[in-house]
Design an enzyme around this catalytic site. Structure first.
Site, PDB file in Angstrom:
ATOM      1  CG  LEU A  76      59.658  57.053  30.924  1.00 30.35           C
ATOM      2  CD1 LEU A  76      60.994  56.575  30.366  1.00 30.35           C
ATOM      3  CD2 LEU A  76      59.308  56.314  32.209  1.00 30.35           C
ATOM      4  CD  GLU A  92      42.047  25.727  21.172  1.00 28.03           C
ATOM      5  OE1 GLU A  92      42.509  26.186  20.121  1.00 28.03           O
ATOM      6  OE2 GLU A  92      42.574  25.899  22.299  1.00 28.03           O
TER       7      GLU A  92
END
Length: 358
Positions: free
Chosen positions: A294, A46
């Site tokens: 994993l 902004e």
């Protein structure tokens, strides 16, 4: 708003621990200012847009992908900056999940007479998914990427490197890496594939990109390509149980070794490892491209926040084929996958979603 999202995407991978945000300011049907958050500590979207709009911001309409912040952090509140600039309306894609702002930015704007509308755009929720998780998690956000054949295998036999998916899908994965602070693999992937784990084409980042290796039992070769010093990349992190620290002396000069647990620990606590990566190395998000063991452990331990699952139009059916998930008995778990996207990438299919325990 489309343009605001386009701008916000430019900050992906560089804004952590802040979210990526884009902002566009419109007056009399023309864009007079735009901006995006580039990195923590730099101007918010902004403010960058207001700086470009200057005095013309008075009476303008603002489109922003996230509720303007309403607290003092490294920068002043954006809600006050918009009020001081005299904008008349702010259209907000979604509210800020950070308790320091959550709704208060909108309330501040409205008290000052600024029209503030929230449109609940699903794109905004997805854009700040990592940020939303970091608000409530004490560990790194983890996205798991896996690839398999139609019959659920990742390779025709153990210890062999072979491409399963096509180049378009592999390029898509390299794009996914950009969105995260780093990429993680297991030691087995390093030994078999010897990957660099880089982002290609090269992507300029404010924060150095991180590469992480999970090593639970033994070290990996110090000559592996993942340890090569590269501009824009931090020293590769090796995670290991503290109880076997003596096995990693060969990596002392090439890696950032992070020992997990106490001196008696000989197995890797994955949850603790992700906590340590966040607390000690400020890694807020990881894309795991690990192997079947994993991947299965991460799913079983409820550590996967999002999955990307590639399916190749191939059959690898043979007695030696390696399954996409291994080493975990999923019959003891009740895990439900919820898909929220599906795309064709070359000849492959890439689905994405989340896991839920049921």
């Amino acid at each position: 708003m489309d343009r605001a999202f386009e701008l916000a995407s430019r900050g992906l991978g560089s804004t952590a621990p802040n979210p990526p945000v884009g902002c566009v300011i419109v007056k009399n049907g023309e864009i007079i200012g735009e901006g995006y958050h580039r990195a923590a500590g730099l101007a918010h979207a902004e403010v960058e847009a207001l700086q470009k709009a200057g005095v013309h911001a008075r009476g303008a309409t603002v489109y922003v992908t996230l509720e303007p912040c309403n607290h003092h952090g490294r920068t002043p509140p954006c809600a006050l900056a918009l009020i001081d600039a005299g904008v008349s309306r702010v259209i907000i894609a979604t509210t800020d999940p950070n308790p320091a702002t959550n709704g208060s930015g909108i309330a501040t704007l409205r008290r000052a007479g600024v029209v503030a509308d929230v449109i609940d755009d699903n794109r905004a929720t997805r854009l700040i998914e990592i940020f939303s998780h970091t608000i409530r998690l004490q560990r790194s956000y983890l996205a798991l990427k896996l690839a398999m054949s139609l019959d659920g295998a990742i390779t025709s036999r153990p210890g062999v490197q072979e491409w399963l998916t096509g180049e378009p899908e592999r390029a898509r994965v390299r794009e996914l890496r950009i969105e995260h602070d780093g990429v993680m693999v297991g030691a087995g992937t390093v030994r078999v594939d010897d990957p660099q784990l880089t982002v290609r084409p090269r992507h300029d980042r404010v924060r150095p990109y991180q590469r992480v290796i999970m090593c639970e039992t033994d070290s990996v070769p110090s000559t592996a390509r993942v340890f090569e010093p590269l501009q824009g990349y931090a020293k590769t992190i090796v995670l290991s149980p503290a109880g076997i620290a003596d096995r990693f002396s060969n990596l002392a000069n090439v890696a950032d070794i992070l020992f997990i647990g106490d001196a008696h620990c000989t197995s890797l606590d994955l949850g603790l490892a992700l906590q340590e990566l966040r607390e000690r190395r400020e890694i807020y998000s990881l894309l795991c491209e690990g192997g079947p063991t994993l991947g299965a452990r991460l799913i079983a331990q409820n550590l996967v926040d999002r999955f990307y699952w590639a399916i190749a139009p191939r059959l690898l059916a043979n007695p030696d084929a390696v399954p996409v998930l291994a080493g975990t008995d999923f019959t003891l778990l009740s895990v439900h996958a919820q898909f929220d996207s599906c795309e064709r990438v070359g000849e492959d299919i890439l689905v994405s979603g989340t896991f839920h325990r049921v």
